[in-house]
Design a protein around this motif. Structure first.
Motif, PDB file in Angstrom:
ATOM      1  N   GLY A 126       0.731  -1.234   0.008  1.00  0.00           N
ATOM      2  CA  GLY A 126      -0.104   0.040   0.049  1.00  0.00           C
ATOM      3  C   GLY A 126       0.982   1.168  -0.096  1.00  0.00           C
ATOM      4  O   GLY A 126       1.945   1.359  -0.579  1.00  0.00           O
ATOM      5  N   GLU A 127       0.586   2.154   0.660  1.00  0.00           N
ATOM      6  CA  GLU A 127       1.144   3.559   0.840  1.00  0.00           C
ATOM      7  C   GLU A 127       1.169   4.044   2.231  1.00  0.00           C
ATOM      8  O   GLU A 127       0.983   3.640   3.083  1.00  0.00           O
ATOM      9  N   VAL A 128       2.187   4.797   2.290  1.00  0.00           N
ATOM     10  CA  VAL A 128       2.388   5.336   3.442  1.00  0.00           C
ATOM     11  C   VAL A 128       2.502   7.002   3.653  1.00  0.00           C
ATOM     12  O   VAL A 128       2.790   7.651   2.527  1.00  0.00           O
ATOM     13  N   THR A 129       2.317   7.681   4.640  1.00  0.00           N
ATOM     14  CA  THR A 129       2.280   9.059   4.806  1.00  0.00           C
ATOM     15  C   THR A 129       3.482   9.432   5.947  1.00  0.00           C
ATOM     16  O   THR A 129       3.277   8.786   7.236  1.00  0.00           O
ATOM     17  N   VAL A 130       4.399   9.925   5.469  1.00  0.00           N
ATOM     18  CA  VAL A 130       5.389  10.265   6.471  1.00  0.00           C
ATOM     19  C   VAL A 130       5.907  11.794   6.730  1.00  0.00           C
ATOM     20  O   VAL A 130       5.369  12.639   5.650  1.00  0.00           O
ATOM     21  N   ALA A 131       6.421  11.938   7.794  1.00  0.00           N
ATOM     22  CA  ALA A 131       7.000  13.516   7.965  1.00  0.00           C
ATOM     23  C   ALA A 131       8.422  13.172   8.040  1.00  0.00           C
ATOM     24  O   ALA A 131       9.038  12.279   8.377  1.00  0.00           O
ATOM     25  N   HIS A 132       9.299  14.277   7.559  1.00  0.00           N
ATOM     26  CA  HIS A 132      10.659  14.320   7.649  1.00  0.00           C
ATOM     27  C   HIS A 132      11.258  15.532   7.861  1.00  0.00           C
ATOM     28  O   HIS A 132      10.810  16.733   7.582  1.00  0.00           O
TER      29      HIS A 132
ATOM     30  N   PHE B 196      14.167  23.346  11.390  1.00  0.00           N
ATOM     31  CA  PHE B 196      15.274  23.242  10.856  1.00  0.00           C
ATOM     32  C   PHE B 196      15.215  22.453   9.578  1.00  0.00           C
ATOM     33  O   PHE B 196      16.135  22.414   8.800  1.00  0.00           O
ATOM     34  N   SER B 197      13.994  21.962   9.053  1.00  0.00           N
ATOM     35  CA  SER B 197      14.038  21.305   7.807  1.00  0.00           C
ATOM     36  C   SER B 197      14.615  22.256   6.774  1.00  0.00           C
ATOM     37  O   SER B 197      13.887  23.354   6.696  1.00  0.00           O
ATOM     38  N   GLU B 198      15.215  21.804   6.058  1.00  0.00           N
ATOM     39  CA  GLU B 198      15.556  22.546   4.531  1.00  0.00           C
ATOM     40  C   GLU B 198      14.611  22.267   3.261  1.00  0.00           C
ATOM     41  O   GLU B 198      14.978  22.556   2.382  1.00  0.00           O
ATOM     42  N   ASP B 199      13.747  21.262   3.496  1.00  0.00           N
ATOM     43  CA  ASP B 199      12.660  20.970   2.610  1.00  0.00           C
ATOM     44  C   ASP B 199      11.553  21.971   2.797  1.00  0.00           C
ATOM     45  O   ASP B 199      10.645  21.616   3.863  1.00  0.00           O
ATOM     46  N   ARG B 200      11.553  22.996   2.498  1.00  0.00           N
ATOM     47  CA  ARG B 200      10.613  24.238   2.891  1.00  0.00           C
ATOM     48  C   ARG B 200       9.165  23.845   2.728  1.00  0.00           C
ATOM     49  O   ARG B 200       8.240  24.330   3.295  1.00  0.00           O
ATOM     50  N   SER B 201       8.926  23.287   1.592  1.00  0.00           N
ATOM     51  CA  SER B 201       7.466  22.745   0.997  1.00  0.00           C
ATOM     52  C   SER B 201       7.116  21.817   2.313  1.00  0.00           C
ATOM     53  O   SER B 201       5.976  21.944   2.343  1.00  0.00           O
ATOM     54  N   SER B 202       7.828  20.969   2.802  1.00  0.00           N
ATOM     55  CA  SER B 202       7.077  20.035   3.810  1.00  0.00           C
ATOM     56  C   SER B 202       7.161  20.616   5.352  1.00  0.00           C
ATOM     57  O   SER B 202       6.503  20.301   6.232  1.00  0.00           O
ATOM     58  N   GLY B 203       8.451  21.341   5.335  1.00  0.00           N
ATOM     59  CA  GLY B 203       8.699  22.028   6.616  1.00  0.00           C
ATOM     60  C   GLY B 203       7.652  22.761   7.300  1.00  0.00           C
ATOM     61  O   GLY B 203       7.358  22.733   8.452  1.00  0.00           O
ATOM     62  N   VAL B 204       7.094  23.602   6.610  1.00  0.00           N
ATOM     63  CA  VAL B 204       5.914  24.577   7.129  1.00  0.00           C
ATOM     64  C   VAL B 204       4.641  23.710   7.433  1.00  0.00           C
ATOM     65  O   VAL B 204       3.840  24.186   8.179  1.00  0.00           O
ATOM     66  N   ASN B 205       4.652  22.482   6.749  1.00  0.00           N
ATOM     67  CA  ASN B 205       3.639  21.506   7.336  1.00  0.00           C
ATOM     68  C   ASN B 205       4.003  20.297   8.432  1.00  0.00           C
ATOM     69  O   ASN B 205       3.883  19.140   8.251  1.00  0.00           O
TER      70      ASN B 205
END
Length: 660
Positions: A235-241, A280-289
């Motif tokens: 299946g699929e997963v939803t993760v944060a990083h 701290f995350s430098e993936d700004r598109s996901s960092g704000v979420n």
């Protein structure tokens, strides 16, 4: 009145006849145009199926209604309402939408949906070798490519290493790699349905693990495929990083490896993952979420390292140790897992995907086979050769133009029934397609052959769609219902409904003439009190007798968040459903009425209002509706005078027997 027309259209719908039986009798004619017993019989029987018995009329009454319906359609066409642009546009749009359901093969679609669902439950790991050859290449070039891929396969079967052969021979650049991308030796990793072109996918799924497929042709060329492994799709997963870019990409001089370890220590000490991702995350598109990424399945990401870690996490909120991918250093938190859906849940989505996938060619092929069986198709013996002769040295350049010779352009390329498709039409099509040709150095004859087939298939599908009323009774019935219903609606709108709303003088005259039908019966201006308990009802009755206001009574009775009384003030006509059974029109507070269960009612009558005539302003909607009925009846009388109607009396007398 508009609601009643909807029922009328359900009852009285006609559709294109599929040829009248010799035994079919003419029931009546309007201006010489016949209506047959079979048509009336269909309508009558349809009505018996959908209307309650208590509402069913005798066959003679239906005959009168059916005749009136036919008269209205005759009038609509004589008024050329069917020629109005708005009518044509809406009807054409509906027909296009409806025909989609008939331009498919349900059995083929069902098989493809089931096949796709079954494949989605698995992931196949495969490697391939590609020998490029375009679909428009010359036959000799195609043969060379085929022989080359077959020789490569033979070498592998005899013991050569697949990966080494891919590096040496494959035209897929990823097999050899480059200074930025390591060689994959033809290894495509794991994939499931809809990730590869359909022929390639089918070969990968149909080849046993460890074996090499026979050559498979796609738009890219010839492939041989080695199936390495098959595993269940989880299946699929939803993760944060949290991502820290590699030092080469990082603007600061900080060591990303040490910093990601420091962040991980804060998480272990109870730090909030989402807040740390934002900071701290430098993936700004996901960092704000809070670091959250869209859900994904295996094989969907560019980073296999990231994917492996994400799918290794078992429970929501579980957090990985820091690890490095092609993009930098990560810490991953599992948000949720999404298992495989059931067939019924996936089916609508799969049907949509199949329509936009190469799988649709399977469905189209099935329909085309049906079309070619249904119709006689006459092709010009010299058609293709005549177009081969046109393909001179300028054919694939901007300088080429379609012939201007009318004698040439008017020649028949192929014919279906009475419909002819000309050389000129195909030449125009070729000119457009040729301008979009993306393949380098296509061979003209192969190019013409390919697009001749495509052009012909497209025209056959268009002809079939245009001919649906004549060959598909179900389509004819549904389309005929909408066609006649839309026409009748426009007619009623023009002749009756708008007239009833705008003819204020006629409306008032009608109202005054029918005043006896618009009278108020005896009424009371009263307050109805509804209680669910007898004790509460007795207290309400006492408070009403004492002259207390409704607000005061509610404050006294409705306590502790319990609603023990509801008041309904208003004017109530004799026999109103809210008035209790046995209620007498007398001023003052009534007795307590009880339905024998938990409904206790008291009525306080403030005023008794005598029988009186209603004002037009009070019941204008009702009067307009009645006026529409009146106008329609008068209009039908006029239609019966204006059109010559001839009823076959002998057939009419036998109607009950004929429609059994």
């Amino acid at each position: 009145m508009k609601k009643s027309i909807q029922l009328f259209l359900i009852l009285f719908v006609t559709f294109t006849s599929f040829g009248q039986s010799k035994k079919d009798k003419v029931l009546f004619t309007i201006e010489g145009e016949p209506t047959y017993v079979s048509e009336f019989s269909r309508v009558y029987k349809k009505n018996l199926d959908i209307i309650d018995k208590k509402d069913q009329k005798e066959i003679e009454e239906y005959f009168d209604l059916f005749l009136e319906y036919k008269l209205k359609l005759k009038e609509a066409r004589n008024l050329n309402l069917n020629e109005k642009d708005a009518y044509k546009k809406e009807l054409a749009g509906y027909r296009k939408q409806l025909s989609r359901n008939y331009l498919t093969d349900n059995n083929a679609t069902e098989k493809l949906v089931k096949e796709a669902y079954d494949r989605l439950q698995k992931e196949v790991k495969a490697s391939h070798i590609l020998i490029k050859v375009s679909l428009d290449s010359a036959p000799q070039d195609t043969l060379v490519a085929y022989e080359k891929i077959m020789n490569i396969r033979k070498s592998i079967i005899e013991g050569a290493d697949f990966g080494e052969m891919a590096v040496k021979h494959s035209n897929d650049p990823s097999a050899k790699g480059n200074k930025n991308i390591p060689a994959n030796k033809g290894n495509l990793g794991y994939f499931s349905a809809f990730r590869m072109v359909y022929p390639f996918e089918s070969a990968a799924f149909n080849t046993k693990v460890g074996e090499v497929s026979m050559p498979v042709r796609t738009q890219f060329g010839y492939h041989i495929i080695k199936t390495e492994d098959v595993r269940d799709n989880v299946g699929e997963v939803t993760v944060a990083h949290i991502l820290l870019l590699d030092v080469k990409e990082n603007e600061s001089k900080e060591d990303p490896e040490q910093k990601i370890k420091d962040i991980y220590s804060q998480i272990e000490a109870g730090g909030d993952f989402g807040k740390l991702a934002k900071r701290f995350s430098e993936d700004r598109s996901s960092g704000v979420n809070n670091g959250k990424l869209p859900k994904f399945g295996r094989g969907r990401l560019r980073s296999k390292a990231f994917e492996e870690v994400a799918f290794s996490l078992k429970e929501p909120k579980e957090i990985s140790k820091p690890f490095k991918s092609e993009f930098g250093w990560h810490i991953v938190q599992l948000v949720s897992k999404h298992g495989m859906k059931s067939f019924d849940e996936e089916k609508p989505s799969l049907e949509r995907k199949i329509k936009n996938d190469k799988r649709a060619n399977v469905i189209n092929s099935s329909i085309l086979k049906k079309i070619k069986k249904q119709y006689t198709i006459e092709e010009s013996a010299n058609g293709r050769n005549d177009f081969y002769d046109l393909a001179d040295a300028t054919f694939f350049s901007k300088a080429w133009r379609k012939p201007t010779d009318e004698a040439f352009n008017n020649k028949t390329l192929f014919q279906v029934k009475d419909t002819k498709v000309t050389y000129g039409e195909f030449a125009t099509y070729l000119q457009k397609i040729r301008a979009r040709a993306m393949v380098k150095n296509p061979e003209a004859k192969s190019f013409i052959n390919r697009y001749y087939t495509e052009f012909m298939n497209g025209r056959l599908m268009a002809f079939y769609e245009a001919d649906l009323e004549n060959i598909n009774e179900d389509f004819a019935a549904i389309y005929g219902e909408y066609r006649d219903g839309l026409l009748l609606f426009d007619l009623m709108e023009t002749e009756i409904w708008e007239k009833a709303k705008t003819d204020t003088i006629g409306l008032e005259k009608f109202f005054n003439a029918q005043k006896e039908d618009y009278k108020w019966e005896k009424r009371v201006e009263a307050v109805i009190a509804s209680c669910t308990q007898e004790d509460a009802a007795k207290k309400v009755q006492q408070h009403l007798n004492d002259g207390k206001s409704l607000d005061e009574i509610k404050e006294a009775i409705n306590k502790d968040n319990k609603v023990n009384v509801i008041f309904s003030p208003g004017i109530y006509e004799e026999g109103h459903r809210n008035l209790p059974k046995g209620f007498k029109f007398e001023k003052g507070v009534s007795k307590i009425f009880n339905d024998g269960n938990t409904d206790f009612t008291i009525v306080k009558v403030n005023e008794i209002m005598p029988v009186s005539y209603k004002k037009l302003t009070e019941i204008k909607g009702k009067v307009i509706s009645d006026y529409q009925v009146y106008l329609e009846k008068e209009w039908i009388k006029t239609l019966k005078k204006n059109y010559k109607i001839k009823i076959n009396k002998r057939t009419y007398r036998k109607l009950k027997k004929l429609v059994k």
